[in-house]
Design a protein around this motif. Structure first.
Motif, short mmCIF file in Angstrom:
data_model
loop_
_atom_site.label_atom_id
_atom_site.label_comp_id
_atom_site.label_asym_id
_atom_site.label_seq_id
_atom_site.Cartn_x
_atom_site.Cartn_y
_atom_site.Cartn_z
N ASP A 257 77.27 31.98 -8.55
CA ASP A 257 77.53 30.67 -7.94
C ASP A 257 78.51 30.90 -6.79
OD1 ASP A 257 78.21 28.12 -7.22
OD2 ASP A 257 78.58 27.42 -9.26
N HIS A 258 77.97 31.22 -5.62
CA HIS A 258 78.81 31.56 -4.47
C HIS A 258 79.68 30.39 -4.03
CE1 HIS A 258 77.06 35.51 -3.97
NE2 HIS A 258 75.88 34.96 -4.19
N LEU A 259 79.21 29.17 -4.20
CA LEU A 259 80.03 28.02 -3.83
C LEU A 259 81.27 27.93 -4.73
CD1 LEU A 259 80.54 25.57 -2.09
CD2 LEU A 259 79.02 24.26 -3.58
N ALA A 260 81.11 28.22 -6.01
CA ALA A 260 82.26 28.21 -6.93
C ALA A 260 83.27 29.28 -6.55
CB ALA A 260 81.81 28.41 -8.38
N PHE A 261 82.79 30.47 -6.18
CA PHE A 261 83.70 31.53 -5.74
C PHE A 261 84.43 31.13 -4.46
CE2 PHE A 261 81.05 34.39 -8.37
CZ PHE A 261 82.06 35.05 -9.05
N ALA A 262 83.70 30.54 -3.51
CA ALA A 262 84.32 30.12 -2.25
C ALA A 262 85.33 28.99 -2.50
CB ALA A 262 83.25 29.68 -1.26
N ALA A 263 85.00 28.06 -3.37
CA ALA A 263 85.92 26.96 -3.68
C ALA A 263 87.19 27.49 -4.33
CB ALA A 263 85.24 25.94 -4.58
N ALA A 264 87.06 28.45 -5.23
CA ALA A 264 88.23 29.03 -5.90
C ALA A 264 89.12 29.77 -4.93
CB ALA A 264 87.77 29.97 -7.01
N ASP A 265 88.53 30.26 -3.84
CA ASP A 265 89.27 31.00 -2.83
C ASP A 265 89.74 30.09 -1.69
OD1 ASP A 265 90.33 33.42 -1.90
OD2 ASP A 265 88.56 33.87 -0.71
N GLY A 266 89.41 28.80 -1.79
CA GLY A 266 89.81 27.85 -0.75
C GLY A 266 88.98 27.94 0.51
N ARG A 267 87.75 28.49 0.40
CA ARG A 267 86.93 28.67 1.59
C ARG A 267 85.56 28.01 1.46
NH1 ARG A 267 86.97 34.82 2.98
NH2 ARG A 267 86.43 34.94 0.80
N ALA A 268 85.42 26.99 0.64
CA ALA A 268 84.14 26.31 0.46
C ALA A 268 83.65 25.72 1.78
CB ALA A 268 84.23 25.25 -0.61
N ASP A 269 84.57 25.15 2.57
CA ASP A 269 84.18 24.56 3.85
C ASP A 269 83.55 25.60 4.78
OD1 ASP A 269 85.08 22.10 3.03
OD2 ASP A 269 87.02 22.28 4.04
N GLN A 270 84.10 26.80 4.79
CA GLN A 270 83.54 27.87 5.63
C GLN A 270 82.13 28.24 5.17
OE1 GLN A 270 86.40 31.03 5.30
NE2 GLN A 270 87.66 30.25 6.97
N LEU A 271 81.94 28.35 3.86
CA LEU A 271 80.62 28.68 3.34
C LEU A 271 79.62 27.61 3.69
CD1 LEU A 271 78.69 30.46 1.70
CD2 LEU A 271 79.49 29.28 -0.35
N LEU A 272 79.98 26.35 3.47
CA LEU A 272 79.07 25.26 3.76
C LEU A 272 78.76 25.16 5.26
CD1 LEU A 272 80.45 22.58 1.30
CD2 LEU A 272 78.34 23.92 1.09
N ALA A 273 79.74 25.43 6.10
CA ALA A 273 79.51 25.41 7.55
C ALA A 273 78.56 26.52 7.98
CB ALA A 273 80.85 25.55 8.30
N ALA A 274 78.65 27.67 7.32
CA ALA A 274 77.76 28.79 7.63
C ALA A 274 76.32 28.48 7.24
CB ALA A 274 78.24 30.05 6.93
N LEU A 275 76.14 27.62 6.26
CA LEU A 275 74.79 27.27 5.81
C LEU A 275 74.17 26.16 6.65
CD1 LEU A 275 75.42 27.28 1.96
CD2 LEU A 275 74.31 29.05 3.34
N ASP A 276 74.96 25.51 7.46
CA ASP A 276 74.49 24.37 8.26
C ASP A 276 73.65 24.81 9.41
OD1 ASP A 276 74.14 21.78 8.96
OD2 ASP A 276 76.08 21.55 9.91
#
Length: 51
Positions: A32-51
């Motif tokens: 669950d890459h979104l969970a890993f990114a959220a735990a690291d405080g970088r969920a916004d970066q991951l979601l922006a990269a998917l846009d």
């Protein structure tokens, strides 16, 4: 524990093994890459990269 934030978190991971003739022929890990990114405080970066 996440070393970057000092917080603990849980997430689901799945490992798929394909067996052929009694031996592991393939493995594939799903995370669950979104969970890993959220735990690291970088969920916004991951979601922006998917846009």
């Amino acid at each position: 524990m996440n070393p970057a934030t000092g917080r603990t978190f849980r997430t689901a991971n799945i490992r798929v093994l394909r067996i052929r003739n009694g031996l592991i022929a393939e493995t594939c890990d799903h995370h669950d890459h979104l969970a890993f990114a959220a735990a690291d405080g970088r969920a916004d970066q991951l979601l922006a990269a998917l846009d």
